[in-house]
Write an enzyme that holds these catalytic residues in place. Structure first.
Site, mmCIF file in Angstrom:
data_model
loop_
_atom_site.group_PDB
_atom_site.id
_atom_site.type_symbol
_atom_site.label_atom_id
_atom_site.label_comp_id
_atom_site.label_asym_id
_atom_site.label_seq_id
_atom_site.Cartn_x
_atom_site.Cartn_y
_atom_site.Cartn_z
ATOM 1 N N SER A 126 -6.202 32.122 -40.927
ATOM 2 C CA SER A 126 -5.856 33.306 -41.716
ATOM 3 C C SER A 126 -6.168 33.080 -43.186
ATOM 4 O O SER A 126 -6.070 31.949 -43.690
ATOM 5 C CB SER A 126 -4.361 33.577 -41.553
ATOM 6 O OG SER A 126 -3.920 34.490 -42.516
ATOM 7 N N TYR A 151 4.996 31.109 -41.297
ATOM 8 C CA TYR A 151 3.831 31.498 -40.487
ATOM 9 C C TYR A 151 2.551 30.970 -41.135
ATOM 10 O O TYR A 151 1.703 30.348 -40.493
ATOM 11 C CB TYR A 151 3.772 33.026 -40.337
ATOM 12 C CG TYR A 151 2.390 33.534 -40.036
ATOM 13 C CD1 TYR A 151 1.868 33.468 -38.756
ATOM 14 C CD2 TYR A 151 1.575 34.046 -41.056
ATOM 15 C CE1 TYR A 151 0.575 33.898 -38.490
ATOM 16 C CE2 TYR A 151 0.290 34.487 -40.809
ATOM 17 C CZ TYR A 151 -0.202 34.410 -39.522
ATOM 18 O OH TYR A 151 -1.480 34.826 -39.266
ATOM 19 N N LYS A 155 -0.466 27.940 -39.984
ATOM 20 C CA LYS A 155 -1.942 28.046 -39.959
ATOM 21 C C LYS A 155 -2.561 26.929 -40.796
ATOM 22 O O LYS A 155 -3.535 26.291 -40.383
ATOM 23 C CB LYS A 155 -2.384 29.411 -40.504
ATOM 24 C CG LYS A 155 -1.972 30.595 -39.663
ATOM 25 C CD LYS A 155 -2.692 30.604 -38.324
ATOM 26 C CE LYS A 155 -2.299 31.759 -37.438
ATOM 27 N NZ LYS A 155 -2.783 31.639 -36.052
HETATM 28 N N1 UFG Z 1 1.996 47.583 -47.102
HETATM 29 C C1 UFG Z 1 2.698 48.691 -47.499
HETATM 30 N N2 UFG Z 1 3.576 49.270 -46.640
HETATM 31 C C2 UFG Z 1 3.783 48.774 -45.375
HETATM 32 C C3 UFG Z 1 3.063 47.637 -44.961
HETATM 33 C C4 UFG Z 1 2.177 47.061 -45.852
HETATM 34 O O1 UFG Z 1 2.535 49.175 -48.640
HETATM 35 O O2 UFG Z 1 4.621 49.336 -44.644
HETATM 36 C C5 UFG Z 1 1.016 46.978 -48.027
HETATM 37 C C6 UFG Z 1 1.347 45.548 -48.388
HETATM 38 O O3 UFG Z 1 2.236 45.508 -49.493
HETATM 39 C C7 UFG Z 1 -0.042 44.994 -48.699
HETATM 40 C C8 UFG Z 1 -0.962 45.768 -47.750
HETATM 41 O O4 UFG Z 1 -0.219 46.928 -47.367
HETATM 42 O O5 UFG Z 1 -0.406 45.304 -50.018
HETATM 43 C C9 UFG Z 1 -1.329 45.003 -46.500
HETATM 44 O O6 UFG Z 1 -0.138 44.538 -45.877
HETATM 45 P P1 UFG Z 1 -0.130 43.962 -44.381
HETATM 46 O O7 UFG Z 1 1.276 43.579 -44.061
HETATM 47 O O8 UFG Z 1 -0.824 44.897 -43.467
HETATM 48 O O9 UFG Z 1 -1.062 42.688 -44.496
HETATM 49 P P2 UFG Z 1 -0.932 41.408 -45.449
HETATM 50 O O10 UFG Z 1 -2.151 41.436 -46.333
HETATM 51 O O11 UFG Z 1 0.374 41.300 -46.105
HETATM 52 O O12 UFG Z 1 -0.958 40.266 -44.353
HETATM 53 C C10 UFG Z 1 -2.112 39.991 -43.649
HETATM 54 C C11 UFG Z 1 -1.787 39.488 -42.229
HETATM 55 C C12 UFG Z 1 -1.121 38.139 -42.279
HETATM 56 C C13 UFG Z 1 -1.861 37.216 -43.168
HETATM 57 C C14 UFG Z 1 -2.051 37.841 -44.538
HETATM 58 C C15 UFG Z 1 -2.759 36.967 -45.526
HETATM 59 O O13 UFG Z 1 -0.924 40.382 -41.566
HETATM 60 O O14 UFG Z 1 -1.114 37.605 -40.964
HETATM 61 O O15 UFG Z 1 -2.787 39.038 -44.364
HETATM 62 O O16 UFG Z 1 -4.084 36.927 -45.311
HETATM 63 F F1 UFG Z 1 -1.171 36.067 -43.301
#
Ligand code: UFG
Length: 337
Positions: A126, A151, A155
């Protein structure tokens, strides 16, 4: 000669899309999944999509006896290891369970591979391993950073274990694929992401709001130093991601040693851009409100994808609009399951 690919965790979101790509090409596929976060009927749907049925074992990858039987009953050429717990928030609540599960399954897999002289492994890593300190775009030569949750640490630790194993056994070939933000679904609409409970990730939350399961999306922060103030991510279509794995099989067949390779598009899209694209290409409303920042989130996260292009001859082809259309098609089908 036809190769047999073992997919631990192959009934899940990314694993099932890789299985579909492999079954439509000339590979035999063996899926092992304990179905703790996937449904058994994914196997039937893979058969509907591809016309071929993968071999399936319902087993926990940390179950040594079960793995031993699987490696005895099948001649495995390459393993693509997807199995693991993956909920960032839950990992903060249950760190010991996350370390136990994600490390144990990998160690048991490595020992069983060694006992059966299976030398080629692709690991689901990841972008989270880059931590908080590295500047975007991330390149693979950057040091792994301090992760913000257990998590992410699993990784990072597994990458280290695999790299050490490759030093000790020069005939091993390991590629760690560092995924950015996989979204979208298979064009058939028959397989996709199916989170348990309230989704943590943005796209499944958007689709559940659009279909009426949830009232509104909370956009976590609009005061980041990004063009519209919301977080910027490298969303990648899961089918593009799956094709990156097929390219990685060719690579591990021809090389030895350890490599890490980013699988992203190299392009950043903000949370609000994704919401607006989803609403416009699908002609649906996605009500949202601005909420406080979520702890541990970065302003920007996107890949430099030169290494994937250079080593794998692969690059992502699908657009953000494709991702939105395919996620929506899948959400509507998932309602009927
Ligand atoms: N977000 C919202 N509202 C939500 C969910 C997410 O505004 O309900 C925003 C988050 O703040 C972020 C973006 O959408 O700015 C993406 O969020 P995600 O949770 O979809 O994804 P992340 O980038 O936080 O996480 C992903 C993967 C993880 C990994 C991470 C780092 O889900 O497994 O990328 O690469 F670890």
């Amino acid at each position: 000669m036809r190769q047999t690919i073992l997919l631990p965790g192959g009934a899940g979101f990314i694993g099932s899309h890789v299985a579909a790509e492999l079954l439509t090409r000339d590979y035999d596929v063996v899926i092992v999944d304990d179905l703790s976060n996937a449904r058994g009927d994914v196997i039937d749907r893979l058969e509907t999509i591809t016309g071929r049925r993968p071999v399936f074992y319902q087993a926990d990858m940390a179950d040594r006896a079960a793995l031993e039987r699987i490696f005895t009953e099948n001649t495995i050429d390459v393993v693509i290891h997807f199995a693991g717990f993956k909920a960032v928030g839950e990992s903060v609540q249950k760190p010991v369970a996350y370390y136990r599960n994600n490390l144990d399954t990998t160690l048991t897999l490595l020992e069983t591979m060694a006992a059966h002289s299976v030398k080629r492994l692709i690991f689901s890593s990841s972008a989270t391993v880059y931590g908080m300190e590295n500047p975007v775009p991330y390149t693979e030569d950057m040091p792994r950073g301090a992760c913000t949750n257990p998590y992410g640490w699993t990784k990072s630790m597994i990458e280290q274990i695999l790299s050490d194993a490759c030093v000790a056994d020069r005939s091993l070939s390991v590629v760690c694929l560092r995924y950015f933000n996989p979204v979208g679904a298979h064009e058939s609409g028959l397989i996709g992401e199916m989170p348990n409970g309230i989704p943590n990730n943005l796209m499944p939350y958007i689709t559940q709001v659009a279909v009426g399961i949830r009232k509104e999306l909370s956009v976590f922060g609009n005061d980041y130093p990004t063009p519209d103030g919301t977080g910027v991510r490298d969303f990648i279509h899961v089918v593009d991601l799956a094709r990156g794995h097929v390219a990685a099989i060719n690579y591990v067949n021809q090389h030895t040693g350890w490599e890490s390779i980013n699988l992203g598009t190299g392009r950043g899209t903000s949370v609000l851009e994704l919401v607006h694209t989803f609403a416009s290409v699908n002609g649906v409303e996605v009500p949202y409100r601005i909420a406080p920042r979520r702890s541990g989130d970065l302003a920007f996260c996107y890949a430099n994808v030169d290494k994937a292009q250079r080593l794998l001859g692969w690059c992502a082809e699908k657009t953000v609009a494709d991702m939105c259309r395919d996620s929506w098609r899948w959400q509507q089908y998932a309602e009927t399951l």
